[in-house]
Design an enzyme around this catalytic site. Structure first.
Site, PDB file in Angstrom:
ATOM      1  N   LYS A 268     -17.735  -1.504   5.322  1.00  0.00           N
ATOM      2  CA  LYS A 268     -18.165  -2.416   4.266  1.00  0.00           C
ATOM      3  C   LYS A 268     -19.682  -2.417   4.091  1.00  0.00           C
ATOM      4  CE  LYS A 268     -17.009  -6.996   2.508  1.00  0.00           C
ATOM      5  NZ  LYS A 268     -16.370  -8.294   2.798  1.00  0.00           N
TER       6      LYS A 268
ATOM      7  N   PHE B 286     -11.494  -8.311  12.898  1.00  0.00           N
ATOM      8  CA  PHE B 286     -10.375  -8.673  12.032  1.00  0.00           C
ATOM      9  C   PHE B 286     -10.069  -7.522  11.073  1.00  0.00           C
ATOM     10  CE2 PHE B 286      -8.842 -10.646   8.017  1.00  0.00           C
ATOM     11  CZ  PHE B 286      -7.591 -10.999   8.485  1.00  0.00           C
ATOM     12  N   GLN B 287      -8.834  -7.161  10.976  1.00  0.00           N
ATOM     13  CA  GLN B 287      -8.353  -6.048  10.142  1.00  0.00           C
ATOM     14  C   GLN B 287      -9.060  -4.734  10.460  1.00  0.00           C
ATOM     15  OE1 GLN B 287      -8.187  -7.366   5.981  1.00  0.00           O
ATOM     16  NE2 GLN B 287      -6.093  -8.026   6.358  1.00  0.00           N
TER      17      GLN B 287
ATOM     18  N   MET C  35      24.141   9.327   3.245  1.00  0.00           N
ATOM     19  CA  MET C  35      23.981  10.539   4.046  1.00  0.00           C
ATOM     20  C   MET C  35      24.176  10.219   5.529  1.00  0.00           C
ATOM     21  SD  MET C  35      23.678  13.720   3.515  1.00  0.00           S
ATOM     22  CE  MET C  35      22.708  14.422   2.192  1.00  0.00           C
TER      23      MET C  35
ATOM     24  N   GLU D 220       0.813  -1.222   0.000  1.00  0.00           N
ATOM     25  CA  GLU D 220       0.000   0.000   0.000  1.00  0.00           C
ATOM     26  C   GLU D 220       0.840   1.262   0.000  1.00  0.00           C
ATOM     27  OE1 GLU D 220      -0.631  -2.608   1.931  1.00  0.00           O
ATOM     28  OE2 GLU D 220      -2.727  -3.198   1.667  1.00  0.00           O
TER      29      GLU D 220
END
Lengths: 180, 591
Positions: free
Chosen positions: B170, B120-121, B486, B58
């Site tokens: 959802k 869940f999630q 760096m 993502e």
């Protein structure tokens, strides 16, 4: 002295801190208070007092009163940062308008017997605090006023037998016929 | 069935999302499916107006959308699932917020009745992303969805652009409600950014500019965000006034690097002439930049003798770090137009010949000097060759973060805005590769090059797979010095050369890695190989990973040691051990 922790703070700010009261008119939508508080914690600003309640339920408007401290530059930043939040309608610095009234309400529980009770009542009378609960060994006083007055009352109650305090935080409004 | 089903505006929440994207002119989105966004993916499957680019992580979707947005001026759109999908977006959202990139991120959420149940999630997406978005929404009622989506596009793209997030449970995606096309009343009434600058302030600014003896224009990413017209006006202003101009990292390309008034980038790794000009100027016109700490160095020693004019669309940028004399709030394109108009009508080009003579002396210090080598490729040389060999081509450059990024900014000359995509504010290693994916999606026929480091590129290397899947011929040009360059430079300069965990012990064979992904691997080991290899890379019409082996211990100069002033720069020829030790003494605690 501590080493500066980052380049951001390399400038030593000699400006003295000021205390300002800000009135913030916001859309009363879920999370709006979290946004405001998150701004203060995320950017390291101080909150001395915070009061929030819906004030116009039909328009879903809430009014948040924040007392904060910082240098003039920081106070200006706070106002701009608040103002650019999407659900914020207006930010007014009540301290700058110099025409505002600030009030706070506190409930002060005092425990004591004999002379202490008499003294507590006498002080309460002088501060125009009301007794809203009493037992044979305690009082709860309700006192309204500006922050200094309430602090002073609490300080005086301490040696008498102060148990606990509940305060609303500051609410502020401008004088005169105009709204914010 | 009922009458309702004949109303074309009656649809499911999932259908509304796709419809809103179409109504806002979105043609490409970046995303990754998951349980809580399946209804939306089902809708995407059944249409062809919106192309979906499937990323591999993502974060890649977020940076790709940023690259897309930065190179087109249109908002980038991301679609990810709940929980980890949303938390993986935190970095790109923060990145976009820091760099003012318009993003619209749509996240799935567990059904409303499960919110708060540790489902869940599930995660508190709006809570987590509140500080890293310009605004965000959780939509609990399908009938609010259209308004929120339209508002989201408006907030992302208007005023100071930024990322927004819409969290859609959802069950709301499944529910049927009424959609309406975008309309004016969809805008939050408490949000109305100011576009037009105050006329009195503009007059004050022109008066300062007209009487300047040692002026400088310092422009930033705001000019790019304002659109191509702003860059045109900026160029005209430079022409009309004859003033020297420098720019922040984010603003490169607004004024062409080949322009005669160009001083190069300013700031920590800016040119000596740019920083000295800033330090000694008497009038500074800051356009769409924000006096960030990488620009100012020590704030109390920043350009001490100058009157400062600051044009910014965000009032909170004014007086945040540096006190300015003439703030002008509004869109920089709009205000530059007004300034030009007043200047042309009332002022004449000030005589600043002496100032230019002074600048010429600073320029003569040649602060970007480096010693060429016939055996080892110098990273600066590699960028210069890349620049020369791509000159005249339709090129877009993205970068990761670190030394290579600074060298790219110093040695790659940008002639046009929207050609340079880099993570400036947040400094996100791993930005450049997915950003290149996004740029290439928007500009399929252009040459898109990610100038990368060997460490940064591994943070999002998986997106090579996306590039291969969608036949996006991005070029990953890795300046491979086997260090986090760096970090190593700072350890050398500030921490007694104790190179704690900055060496990449087990680098992959980038050529083989390229082949494993199904793209082309090219390697250059010697300066003599460089040009041929770069030409080969440009000629290949497939994704390429270019492993450019460069000098391992090269440092990026010039440099303002963090916390020092602009006139305390460390130049390359002075950067021997003793000078660096003195310059950086006591600076350990600085960022």
């Amino acid at each position: 002295m501590n080493q500066p922790a980052s380049a951001y703070f390399i400038e030593e700010r000699h400006d003295p801190n000021e205390t300002h009261t800000l009135s913030v008119l916001v859309q009363n939508e879920p999370g709006v208070l979290a946004r405001v508080i998150g701004l203060f914690s995320g950017r390291g600003y101080n909150i001395e007092s915070l009061t929030v309640s819906e004030t116009e339920s039909q328009k879903h408007l809430s009014r948040i009163t924040i007392v904060t401290t910082g240098t003039p530059m920081v106070i200006e930043q706070i106002k701009h940062q608040l103002d650019r939040m999407i659900p914020v309608y207006r930010v007014v610095d009540m301290t700058l308008t110099k025409r505002s009234i600030e009030r706070e309400l506190a409930m002060v529980k005092v425990r004591g017997q004999g002379e202490h009770r008499v003294e507590a009542l006498r002080l309460a009378d002088a501060f125009r605090a009301r007794v809203i609960d009493a037992t044979t060994e305690s009082f709860v006083f309700e006192i309204t006023g500006n922050t200094d007055k309430i602090n002073q009352f609490i300080d005086l109650m301490r040696p008498i037998g102060l148990v606990e305090v509940s305060r609303t935080g500051v609410a502020a409004i401008g004088r005169g016929p105009e709204g914010m | 069935m009922t009458e309702k089903s004949h109303d074309p505006n009656q649809m499911t929440g999932a259908a509304m999302i796709v419809r809103a994207l179409i109504d806002h002119g979105v043609t490409d989105i970046f995303g990754y499916p998951g349980g809580a966004v399946l209804p939306i993916y089902d809708e995407i499957f059944q249409q062809s107006d919106v192309q979906h680019i499937l990323v591999r992580h993502e974060q890649g979707a977020g940076h790709a959308a940023e690259g897309y947005a930065r190179s087109t001026g249109k908002p980038g759109v991301v679609l990810v699932t709940s929980g980890p999908g949303a938390t993986n977006m935190v970095t790109p959202l923060t990145d976009a917020l820091m760099d003012s990139i318009p993003l619209v991120c749509i996240t799935g959420q567990v059904p409303t009745h499960l919110i708060g149940n540790d489902a869940f999630q599930e995660c508190d997406t709006v809570g987590i992303t509140r500080p890293c978005t310009k605004h965000n929404w959780l939509v609990r009622d399908v009938n609010d969805l259209a308004k929120v989506l339209h508002e989201a596009f408006y907030v992302a793209t208007s005023g100071r652009p930024g990322p927004v997030l819409v969290d859609v449970p959802k069950d709301v995606q499944f529910a049927t409600g009424t959609y309406h096309p975008p309309r004016k009343s969809d805008v939050h009434i408490s949000y109305s950014p100011r576009v037009k600058g105050d006329a009195a302030q503009i007059r004050k600014a022109v008066a300062l500019l007209a009487n300047a003896k040692r002026p400088v224009i310092y422009s930033g990413g705001g000019v790019i965000n304002s659109g191509p017209e702003a860059s045109k006006l900026l160029r005209e202003l430079v022409e009309v006034t004859g003033f020297p101009i420098t720019s922040t990292l984010m603003g490169l390309g607004a004024y062409p690097a080949s322009g005669k008034n160009w001083l190069g980038m300013l700031g920590m790794h800016g040119t000596y002439e740019a920083n000295m000009t800033m330090h000694d100027c008497d009038v500074m016109l800051c356009v769409g930049a924000r006096f960030d700490d990488r620009i100012t160095g020590r704030v109390d020693a920043f350009s001490p003798g100058s009157k400062k004019i600051h044009i910014d669309i965000d009032p909170s940028s004014i007086n945040k770090n540096i006190r300015v004399d003439v703030p002008i709030i509004g869109d920089c394109g709009n205000i530059l137009g007004d300034i030009l108009q007043v200047f042309k009508a009332e002022a004449r080009k000030p005589d600043i010949k002496q100032w230019w003579q002074q600048i010429a002396q600073w320029r003569a210090r040649n602060s970007l000097f480096y010693r060429k080598n016939n055996d080892i490729i110098l990273p600066q040389h590699a960028i210069q060759r890349l620049f020369e060999l791509t000159r005249g081509k339709d090129t877009y450059i993205t970068t990761e973060v670190g030394q290579h990024q600074m060298w790219a900014a110093q040695f790659f000359g940008f002639e046009e805005p929207h050609r340079w995509m880099t993570s400036g504010g947040l400094g996100t290693m791993g930005y450049g590769l997915p950003a290149a994916v996004g740029v290439q999606v928007a500009h399929p026929d252009s040459l898109v090059i990610d100038i990368a480091g060997d460490a940064s590129v591994q943070m999002t290397i998986q997106e090579m797979s996306t590039a291969v899947q969608y036949e996006l011929p991005i070029k990953i040009f890795i300046l491979n010095n086997q260090y986090m360059g760096m970090v190593r430079q700072w350890q050398q300069l500030l921490h007694g050369n104790r190179l704690s965990h900055s060496y990449s012990e087990a680098l992959p064979d980038f050529v083989k890695l390229a082949e494993a992904y199904g793209c082309v691997g090219i390697q250059a080991l010697k300066p003599a190989d460089l040009d041929g290899a770069i030409k080969e890379m440009i000629a290949v019409k497939r994704p390429v990973i270019f492993d450019c082996r460069v000098a391992a211990l090269e440092n990026c100069f010039p440099m303002i040691p963090s916390g020092k002033a602009h006139n305390e720069m460390l130049l390359p020829e002075q950067a021997n051990d003793e000078a660096t030790a003195t310059a950086f003494a006591g600076g350990k605690a600085l960022v």
